[in-house]
Design an enzyme around this catalytic site. Structure first.
Site, short mmCIF file in Angstrom:
data_model
loop_
_atom_site.label_atom_id
_atom_site.label_comp_id
_atom_site.label_asym_id
_atom_site.label_seq_id
_atom_site.Cartn_x
_atom_site.Cartn_y
_atom_site.Cartn_z
N ASP A 131 -42.74 -68.97 19.20
CA ASP A 131 -42.98 -68.03 19.93
C ASP A 131 -42.47 -67.20 18.67
O ASP A 131 -41.58 -65.27 18.62
CB ASP A 131 -41.44 -67.63 20.72
CG ASP A 131 -40.52 -69.16 20.67
OD1 ASP A 131 -40.60 -69.40 20.02
OD2 ASP A 131 -39.65 -68.29 21.65
N GLU A 132 -41.71 -67.38 17.46
CA GLU A 132 -41.81 -66.96 16.50
C GLU A 132 -42.36 -66.49 15.06
O GLU A 132 -42.37 -67.31 14.83
CB GLU A 132 -39.86 -67.50 15.77
CG GLU A 132 -38.99 -67.53 17.49
CD GLU A 132 -37.71 -67.67 16.82
OE1 GLU A 132 -37.01 -67.65 15.85
OE2 GLU A 132 -36.60 -68.60 17.19
N ASP A 192 -39.87 -62.00 17.54
CA ASP A 192 -39.86 -63.32 18.40
C ASP A 192 -40.13 -62.96 20.22
O ASP A 192 -39.51 -61.41 20.21
CB ASP A 192 -37.96 -63.13 18.25
CG ASP A 192 -37.56 -64.28 19.15
OD1 ASP A 192 -38.60 -64.83 19.90
OD2 ASP A 192 -36.57 -64.20 19.61
#
Length: 420
Positions: free
Chosen positions: A105-106, A9
């Site tokens: 973003d993950e 993350d």
């Protein structure tokens, strides 16, 4: 043998990328948000300095400034964030071909087959973290576990720039002692309902009779029970032609209310141009066009339609958006905000069936025109070239359509294997 699943993350992703491009703001509170002059007043994300001062995602800009008087707010640049998202995935894919995005973003990374030749899970996490910091200039928090849910919990457990291992020996001490809302898919409403039954921690959820949870939540109760016990067997899905995000869109709250079809046409073309440009820049096409319309009373609707062939051509997207609008809006009230998005994304070189009802020569001309506009704007700025339509009302068309929207794939879209 247990799987080795990493969940990576990016910390304060949008804000971290912006800090890279604004080194003069180092050590200062920064947030990414909308433009209050154009009625876009929401915080999208903030760096840790701003967060410690009380700035929260989703709050109004004026509230954020009250909490942090020195807060610096910059507008979002989704193209930039997409580029960094792609760069992180390129690093992840050097360690496994099983990389599944969960938003920009993950990512989950299944390193089960990589351990024998590349090292164990914690070592791989440390190497990935170090490379992203060195090569991209941002940090990640990584969770390591034998299932996706606990790996996701681990990446959330310690931030920023941390690695948390959740294994068979420590999960009861780390996961089960944590508040029930720390488990993926336990939102506010679910938390309140669980709390009413005296279920306050993930461990209490894990020990609760699954039949009771099914009575309370239906099948989702069994899923939550399996998640809490670490029994989720959902695989990490390899990304091939499918994009990590399922749609790209733009929405705008206009500087004045829209009262005519001409007003709407101008805004829809402006949004469609921006969406199409971003699709081309990242090599995407999509075959579902959707519009969102909200009136002055903040009530709204969305409509979508699957078109004959995947596209990233602005004229095709705009024409379909206008058709959807004309068929579904009856002009009872002025319009306050409008959005356009294209979904069901594929790589632009993905093979697809040609349509008998589409003129290939016309499409080729439209695409060449779009590419020429892209090149001019890249060299001389956005306003170097624009449609004559945009001169009808420069107040409406002076926005640069910067409120970008991306929609990640949901956890259950690829199916789950919890045994329920």
């Amino acid at each position: 043998m247990d799987r080795v699943i990493l969940h990576s993350d990016c910390n304060c992703f949008y804000a971290s990328v912006e800090m890279l491009h604004h080194p003069e703001l180092a050590g200062k509170p920064l947030a990414v948000g909308g433009d209050p002059e154009q009625r876009h007043g929401i915080i999208l994300t903030a760096n840790y300095i701003a967060k410690r001062a009380g700035v929260k995602t989703g709050t109004a800009l004026w509230e954020a400034r009250q909490a942090c008087p020195g807060l610096i707010i910059v507008p979002p640049r989704m193209d930039l964030y997409l580029r960094f998202s792609n760069l992180t995935r390129e690093i992840y894919r050097e360690y496994s071909d099983l990389v599944e995005s969960y938003g920009l973003d993950e990512c989950w990374i299944d390193c089960t087959q990589s351990e024998a030749c590349m090292g164990n899970g914690p070592d791989l996490a440390a190497e990935i973290s170090g490379r992203i910091k060195k090569e991209l200039g941002i940090t990640v928090s990584i969770g390591v576990s034998w299932n996706k849910i606990y790996a996701k919990f681990g990446s959330d457990y310690r931030k920023p720039d941390a690695i948390t291992v959740i294994n068979r020996d420590n999960y009861r001490d780390i996961v089960w002692r944590s508040p029930v809302e720390d488990l993926l898919f336990v939102g506010r409403a679910t938390k309140r309902k669980l709390n009413r039954y005296g279920i306050l921690t993930i461990g209490e959820l894990a020990r609760t009779d699954p039949s009771l949870l099914k009575d309370i939540f239906g099948k989702m109760g069994l899923v939550l029970s399996a998640f809490a016990r670490g029994e989720d067997q959902t695989p990490v899905a390899a990304e091939h032609s499918e994009m990590p995000i399922k749609s790209i869109g733009n929405s705008t709250t206009t500087p004045r209310d829209l009262t005519t079809e001409q007003d709407v046409r101008m805004v829809l073309y402006m949004l469609s141009e921006s969406v199409a440009s971003r699709l081309r820049r990242h090599g995407f096409v999509g075959d579902v066009v959707e519009i969102y319309v909200r009136d002055g009373d903040l009530s709204g609707f969305s409509r979508q339609h699957k078109i004959d062939m995947p596209t990233n051509i602005s004229e095709e997207i705009a024409q379909e958006a206008m058709r959807l609008f004309r068929e579904n809006y009856r002009w009872e009230k002025p319009i306050r905000s409008v959005g356009v998005r294209v979904t069901h994304l594929k790589m632009e070189d993905y093979p697809y069936q040609l349509s008998l009802f589409t003129d290939p020569a016309w499409r080729e001309k439209q695409l060449k025109a779009d590419l020429a506009v892209d090149e001019i704007r890249d060299r001389f700025g956005f306003w170097a070239v624009r449609r004559g339509l945009m001169h009808v009302d420069t107040k409406l068309s002076d926005e640069d359509a910067q409120t970008h929207v991306v929609h990640p794939h949901g956890y259950f879209e690829r199916g789950n294997q919890t045994g329920v």
